[in-house]
Design a protein around this motif. Structure first.
Motif, PDB file in Angstrom:
ATOM      1  N   CYS A 915       0.814  -1.220   0.000  1.00 30.41           N
ATOM      2  CA  CYS A 915       0.000   0.000   0.000  1.00 30.41           C
ATOM      3  C   CYS A 915       0.845   1.265   0.000  1.00 30.41           C
ATOM      4  N   VAL A 916       1.959   1.222   0.701  1.00 32.02           N
ATOM      5  CA  VAL A 916       2.746   2.434   0.884  1.00 32.02           C
ATOM      6  C   VAL A 916       3.767   2.630  -0.223  1.00 32.02           C
ATOM      7  N   HIS A 917       4.437   1.549  -0.649  1.00 31.51           N
ATOM      8  CA  HIS A 917       5.597   1.703  -1.522  1.00 31.51           C
ATOM      9  C   HIS A 917       5.389   1.250  -2.958  1.00 31.51           C
ATOM     10  N   SER A 918       4.301   0.546  -3.297  1.00 31.14           N
ATOM     11  CA  SER A 918       4.189  -0.020  -4.634  1.00 31.14           C
ATOM     12  C   SER A 918       3.757   0.968  -5.697  1.00 31.14           C
ATOM     13  N   ASN A 919       3.066   2.051  -5.231  1.00 26.11           N
ATOM     14  CA  ASN A 919       2.507   3.022  -6.189  1.00 26.11           C
ATOM     15  C   ASN A 919       1.548   2.313  -7.146  1.00 26.11           C
ATOM     16  N   GLY A 920       0.904   1.246  -6.685  1.00 25.91           N
ATOM     17  CA  GLY A 920      -0.024   0.510  -7.521  1.00 25.91           C
ATOM     18  C   GLY A 920      -1.450   0.906  -7.249  1.00 25.91           C
ATOM     19  N   THR A 921      -2.366   0.230  -7.887  1.00 24.54           N
ATOM     20  CA  THR A 921      -3.795   0.532  -7.762  1.00 24.54           C
ATOM     21  C   THR A 921      -4.571  -0.605  -7.100  1.00 24.54           C
ATOM     22  N   ARG A 922      -3.900  -1.792  -6.905  1.00 21.48           N
ATOM     23  CA  ARG A 922      -4.649  -2.937  -6.406  1.00 21.48           C
ATOM     24  C   ARG A 922      -3.738  -3.842  -5.576  1.00 21.48           C
ATOM     25  N   VAL A 923      -4.325  -4.426  -4.511  1.00 20.56           N
ATOM     26  CA  VAL A 923      -3.640  -5.397  -3.667  1.00 20.56           C
ATOM     27  C   VAL A 923      -4.570  -6.611  -3.517  1.00 20.56           C
ATOM     28  N   ASP A 924      -4.031  -7.808  -3.843  1.00 13.63           N
ATOM     29  CA  ASP A 924      -4.784  -9.057  -3.705  1.00 13.63           C
ATOM     30  C   ASP A 924      -4.137  -9.921  -2.632  1.00 13.63           C
ATOM     31  N   ILE A 925      -4.988 -10.380  -1.698  1.00 10.18           N
ATOM     32  CA  ILE A 925      -4.509 -11.215  -0.586  1.00 10.18           C
ATOM     33  C   ILE A 925      -5.224 -12.563  -0.708  1.00 10.18           C
ATOM     34  N   ARG A 926      -4.433 -13.661  -0.634  1.00 12.53           N
ATOM     35  CA  ARG A 926      -5.022 -15.004  -0.723  1.00 12.53           C
ATOM     36  C   ARG A 926      -4.450 -15.844   0.414  1.00 12.53           C
ATOM     37  N   LEU A 927      -5.346 -16.414   1.230  1.00 15.89           N
ATOM     38  CA  LEU A 927      -4.954 -17.232   2.379  1.00 15.89           C
ATOM     39  C   LEU A 927      -5.578 -18.614   2.189  1.00 15.89           C
ATOM     40  N   THR A 928      -4.720 -19.659   2.056  1.00 23.04           N
ATOM     41  CA  THR A 928      -5.190 -21.017   1.765  1.00 23.04           C
ATOM     42  C   THR A 928      -4.816 -21.943   2.907  1.00 23.04           C
ATOM     43  N   TYR A 929      -5.872 -22.587   3.519  1.00 25.65           N
ATOM     44  CA  TYR A 929      -5.672 -23.619   4.527  1.00 25.65           C
ATOM     45  C   TYR A 929      -5.806 -24.975   3.833  1.00 25.65           C
ATOM     46  N   GLY A 930      -4.718 -25.745   3.729  1.00 18.88           N
ATOM     47  CA  GLY A 930      -4.772 -27.049   3.069  1.00 18.88           C
ATOM     48  C   GLY A 930      -4.260 -28.153   3.971  1.00 18.88           C
ATOM     49  N   ASP A 931      -4.435 -29.417   3.489  1.00 22.48           N
ATOM     50  CA  ASP A 931      -3.941 -30.558   4.267  1.00 22.48           C
ATOM     51  C   ASP A 931      -2.428 -30.574   4.340  1.00 22.48           C
ATOM     52  N   SER A 932      -1.773 -29.982   3.350  1.00 23.52           N
ATOM     53  CA  SER A 932      -0.315 -29.970   3.351  1.00 23.52           C
ATOM     54  C   SER A 932       0.259 -28.785   4.103  1.00 23.52           C
ATOM     55  N   GLY A 933      -0.584 -27.752   4.425  1.00 25.01           N
ATOM     56  CA  GLY A 933      -0.092 -26.602   5.156  1.00 25.01           C
ATOM     57  C   GLY A 933      -0.861 -25.340   4.817  1.00 25.01           C
ATOM     58  N   VAL A 934      -0.312 -24.188   5.211  1.00 27.37           N
ATOM     59  CA  VAL A 934      -0.937 -22.875   5.037  1.00 27.37           C
ATOM     60  C   VAL A 934      -0.075 -22.043   4.100  1.00 27.37           C
ATOM     61  N   VAL A 935      -0.716 -21.380   3.128  1.00 25.98           N
ATOM     62  CA  VAL A 935      -0.013 -20.525   2.177  1.00 25.98           C
ATOM     63  C   VAL A 935      -0.683 -19.147   2.180  1.00 25.98           C
TER      64      VAL A 935
END
Length: 997
Positions: A915-935
């Motif tokens: 938000c502060v340093h990218s000078n971009g227009t969009r931020v996408d956050i993806r949180l995945t809970y799986g059997d092999s772990g968390v990403v």
């Protein structure tokens, strides 16, 4: 099946007999190679019967029982039948067409051997010797016994029948039996000859009286054309006429007279060349070559071979021709074999000459040979004539350019043209070794005392000067170019154009130090020495780089008309291809194979050594003659006997521990048996010593093992499993049987070697490893728990400190600022700005309390991580005018407190950077809970974050994110997106992320 294969193999071998060497009818019985076995060799004594089965074994029936012989070992047959014990005397044998071996015992019992098992076939009426068997073309087996009430019997349709008066047999005994080509069975009872026609059941007297009227010693045999012959020791051997005869009173038939009149019983057979071989009960054996000549105007002669000639005994009892053409004779004292000999003694020149022999081949094909007192000429037709006798130690023979033969003895000198020799007076006695004629007509003689003498126009000239130690010893010489090529014992190979001499090959360079023979080979000269062979070409010596025994000490060299060079040496007589020999001098790697003829081929004495003279010569009759110490021997290159029969191969024994299996087809050994011995053999009976073997144990031997003539294989440390042993063999002439024989056997494992034991060991090892892993895991878990406890304690301390100092201080400052703000007017811009700051400060204090609460209560970390990150992202997105989206595709799961906190901080830092340093227009956050772990993935579409900004000022930055990820065992990647922007991705395995229950 095995029995059937043996029968088929035997039939195939019989069909191949045309390719086997044959017994030569043109030579006498003494010209055959004779070998005998006596009690010293383990032979059973009193051999009354001989037979050969399709598997190639030679069987002997004797006073010691039934034995089989493979050419090397005599082996007793241990089986029993109808009370017959091991070693029970056997008197008759017959190999039936189906491969069965019929056995007649002296007790009158009869059995047959089939697939290694004795089957009883004894007739109830037989209680005395079984003399003879005959199988007729219908398959019926006839036997002659010593029972005067039942002397003659027949086995057919599974039963015996006594052949007596109702069959026309009235005599109390029968002696000879044979079957003619037309299927008639002939029987001799001594007084008459009776014949049974096919399909009839009564013998008819055809009017052929016995040779004595009351005789008891007549034998019958069938020749190769199917005609029946009769032989008697009194009146000889004759061919019986075809039947029926017109009258009973017939004139005497033409006979071959017996060599010596004897009343002893005679048994005989026809060999594959039509010659008769027979045995007598008291006068050894006899042979009649080409007996059919008797009825073509010839006069065949019966020759004998007795104990005085080397037969094991004059009491000869049985005779057999084997599939390879060898003749076997069983006697009361041993076993004798007669084999065609490739090397034969020249019978027209007496053996055992006290001064040895000399030989020379003339250009017209005549061979001149001399013994101690005579000179012989052998014409190109092979006819030997005595030319001179009463001589005193013949010494030298040579031929000049005009075809004149010169011959010197110790006290005389002769000149011969054709078959006529005249004596030439000499001025004094001369002892010489050899002579040679040069193209200029001069004769040169090497002297016994040394030096060379020249004879020219009736004049003798001492031509070679003496050396430092006296006359030079010249051991051999030949004409070469314009002079002589000689071997001088003190110098080596010397070329002489007298009086000039030149050393061509120094003595010290000659293998063995002495040349033993010189032989022209085209424009070259073969040089034989004690240690090998060399070639002289254009003045250059080229040694033959081979060390074969047949090349050592060659004293005779001759070429035949078939492209071979023959050499006589200490090892015997060797034949080698002339072209291959020439190539071998130029190419050390070129193949050079020799066929060796030695004592197994009829050579009876070694080569002559002591002085060098070519001891081999080719005659105009195509026969090669060689000098030995005891006789002149000869070889006919165009009529060499060659054994073309591949030998049957058998595996005769398998031994393990103290046990031995006889003739195994397959076997299962005791568990854990690791050392075995396998006995095998090849049934080539001509020269068993030359049989060669190769064997291979599949799974152990990578390739064939060359066993030479060894007939046993040994293996140790065999692992459990299934094995196949294969063995192949070649006969004495190198003809291989590639099929050979094989034996399958199994070595079972012991319990320790079994799969069950191995599985238990693997299971025990896995259990130990699992226990070690569990202990390690417990240790690591305890350390991690201690670490978490320490972190929690530290958090509680920090929470107390923050609550008691920073938050209390900030709360006091907030109250002070609120008091100041209340004093400002309600609509004042400053008051509104201060209230906004105060609200922010109040939120910060509230958040600080929440953080302190989390530090003191780790279970509070089970709150929704996505919600926390989303709230933080929305606040920053609103402030920086960005679009923020958070996605959780799967239901959330509870996290370890420390994992929750570190992921939250890494996510907040990544969102803040975006938000502060990218000078971009969009931020996408993806949180995945799986059997092999968390990403957790945070992406933006801005310009990205440079590595050089990591850790700037008081911010943790990217370095802090990596340290947090390392703390919880997570992986962190920061990459540039293809379309622009940055992607921060952190992942942690399920074992570390989720609490254990």
């Amino acid at each position: 099946m095995r029995h059937l294969l043996a029968v088929l193999s035997g039939l195939a071998m019989l069909l191949c007999t045309a390719a086997v060497h044959a017994l030569d009818p043109d030579v006498g019985i003494n010209q055959f190679r004779h070998t005998r076995w006596t009690a010293e060799d383990g032979v059973p004594l009193g051999i009354y019967a001989l037979a050969q089965t399709p598997d190639g074994f030679l069987w002997t029936g004797s006073d010691s029982g039934l034995h089989r012989f493979d050419g090397v070992r005599f082996e007793v047959v241990p089986a029993r039948a109808n009370g017959a014990r091991v070693g029970e005397p056997v008197s008759a044998l017959l190999t039936a067409r189906n491969g069965d071996l019929w056995i007649g015992y002296q007790s009158g019992r009869i059995a047959l051997l089939r697939d290694g098992t004795l089957i009883d076939r004894s007739p109830t009426a037989s209680d005395r010797w079984v003399y003879r068997f005959l199988e007729d073309r219908s398959g019926a087996v006839w036997t002659i016994t010593g029972n005067s009430n039942h002397p003659f019997m027949r086995y057919a349709a599974g039963r015996w029948e006594s052949i007596g008066a109702h069959w026309g047999i009235t005599a109390p005994s029968a002696w000879g039996i044979a079957e003619s080509r037309d299927g008639r069975v002939w029987v001799s009872d001594g007084a008459r000859t009776l014949v049974l026609a096919p399909g009839e059941r009564r013998f008819r007297n055809v009017g052929i009286a016995g040779t004595r009227g009351d005789g008891y010693n007549e034998g019958l045999a069938t020749d190769r054309s199917g005609r029946v012959w009769q032989s008697s020791g009194v009146e000889g051997t004759r061919r019986l006429p075809s039947v029926p005869l017109a009258q009973l009173d017939v004139p005497p038939f033409a006979t071959v007279p017996a060599a010596s009149a004897t009343h002893s019983y005679r048994t005989f057979l026809f060999d594959r060349d039509g010659s008769i071989w027979g045995v007598t009960y008291s006068a050894g054996m006899f042979r009649i070559a080409t007996p059919d000549a008797l009825y073509r105007g010839g006069r065949p002669v019966e020759e004998t071979f007795t104990a005085n000639d080397g037969l094991s005994s004059d009491r000869a009892l049985s005779i057999l021709e084997d599939r390879e053409g060898n003749l076997w004779v069983g006697t009361s004292a041993g076993l004798d074999r007669f084999t065609p000999a490739n090397v034969r003694t020249a019978t027209d020149i007496p053996a055992y000459s006290r001064f040895g022999y000399i030989v020379m081949g003339a250009r017209d094909g005549t061979v001149y040979a001399a013994d101690s007192d005579s000179l012989y000429g052998i014409s190109p037709k092979g006819i030997t004539t005595r030319l001179l006798d009463g001589l005193n130690n013949p010494q030298a023979l040579c031929e000049d350019a005009m075809g004149v033969v010169w011959f010197a003895t110790s006290d005389a000198f002769f000149r011969g043209v054709g078959q006529r020799f005249e004596r030439i007076p000499t001025d004094k006695r001369r002892n010489v070794l050899d002579c040679v004629a040069t193209p200029d007509g001069r004769l040169w003689f090497s002297r016994t005392r040394g030096g060379i003498t020249r004879y020219e126009n009736g004049t003798w000239t001492e031509s070679l000067p003496d050396g430092p130690d006296g006359p030079l010893k010249v051991t051999t010489l030949i004409a070469y170019r314009n002079g002589l090529l000689t071997h001088v014992r003190s110098r080596g190979l010397v070329y002489m154009e007298l009086p000039d001499t030149r050393v061509v090959w120094k003595k010290d360079d000659i293998p063995g130090g002495e040349i033993t023979a010189l032989q022209p080979m085209g424009n070259d000269v073969l040089l034989a020495s004690v240690g090998g062979m060399a070639r002289l070409r254009d003045g250059k010596i080229t040694p033959l780089g081979r060390d074969a025994p047949w090349l050592q000490g060659v004293v005779g060299i001759a070429d035949d008309r078939l492209g071979y060079t023959w050499m006589l040496s200490r090892a015997g007589i060797a034949r080698v291809s002339r072209d291959a020999l020439a190539r071998a001098f130029d190419d050390p790697d070129a193949p050079l194979h020799a066929q060796l003829f030695d004592f197994d081929d009829g050579l009876k004495a070694p080569a002559v050594t002591g002085y060098s003279r070519n001891s081999a010569v080719l005659g105009g009759d195509g026969v090669l003659r060689f000098l030995t110490t005891d006789a002149i021997v000869q070889v006919q290159p165009a009529r060499l006997a060659r054994n073309r029969m591949p030998p049957p191969v058998s595996i005769t024994g398998l031994a393990f521990g103290s046990q031995r299996l006889r003739d195994p087809a397959a076997a299962t050994l005791p568990a854990g048996a690791s050392r075995i011995e396998i006995d095998y053999t090849a049934l080539s009976l001509t020269v068993p010593r030359r049989v060669r073997f190769r064997y291979q144990l599949l799974g152990v031997d990578d390739d064939w093992v060359e066993a030479g003539n060894r007939r046993q294989a040994f293996y140790t440390n065999l692992a459990p499993g299934d094995y196949r042993f294969r063995v192949v063999a070649a006969n004495n002439d190198g003809v291989w049987n590639p099929q050979g024989a094989s034996l399958d056997f199994t070595v079972p494992p012991t319990f320790i070697q079994s799969m069950w034991f191995k599985a238990l060991v693997v299971a025990a090892l896995a259990l130990v490893l699992w226990m070690l892993y569990a202990l390690r895991l417990r240790y690591a878990t305890a350390r991690l728990r201690d670490r978490f406890d320490a972190q929690i304690a530290e958090r509680n301390r920090i929470a107390r400190d923050l609550h008691d100092t920073l938050l209390q201080g900030m709360q006091g400052m907030l109250l002070s600022f609120q008091a100041l703000a209340s004093k400002l007017p309600q609509d004042a811009a400053l008051r509104q700005q201060m209230e906004r700051v105060l609200d922010r400060t109040q939120d910060t204090i509230r958040e600080g309390r929440d953080r302190i609460h989390q530090l003191r209560d780790p279970e509070a970390s089970t709150m929704d991580l996505a919600e926390s990150l989303g709230r933080h992202a929305q606040e920053l997105a609103a402030e920086h005018q960005l679009v923020c989206d958070i996605t959780v595709p799967l239901p959330p799961r509870p996290l370890q407190p420390i994992v929750y906190e570190e992921l939250r901080q890494i996510g907040r830092e990544a969102i803040s950077n975006a938000c502060v340093h990218s000078n971009g227009t969009r931020v996408d956050i993806r949180l995945t809970y799986g059997d092999s772990g968390v990403v957790l993935t945070v992406q933006d579409d801005g310009v990205g974050i440079a590595e050089d900004r990591m850790g700037v000022g008081r911010h943790w930055g990217l370095k802090g994110m990596r340290e947090r990820a390392l703390l919880i065992g997570a992986t962190l990647s920061i990459t540039a997106r293809p379309g622009g922007g940055t992607e921060v991705k952190v992942g942690i395995d399920a074992d570390a992320a989720y609490p254990r229950h």
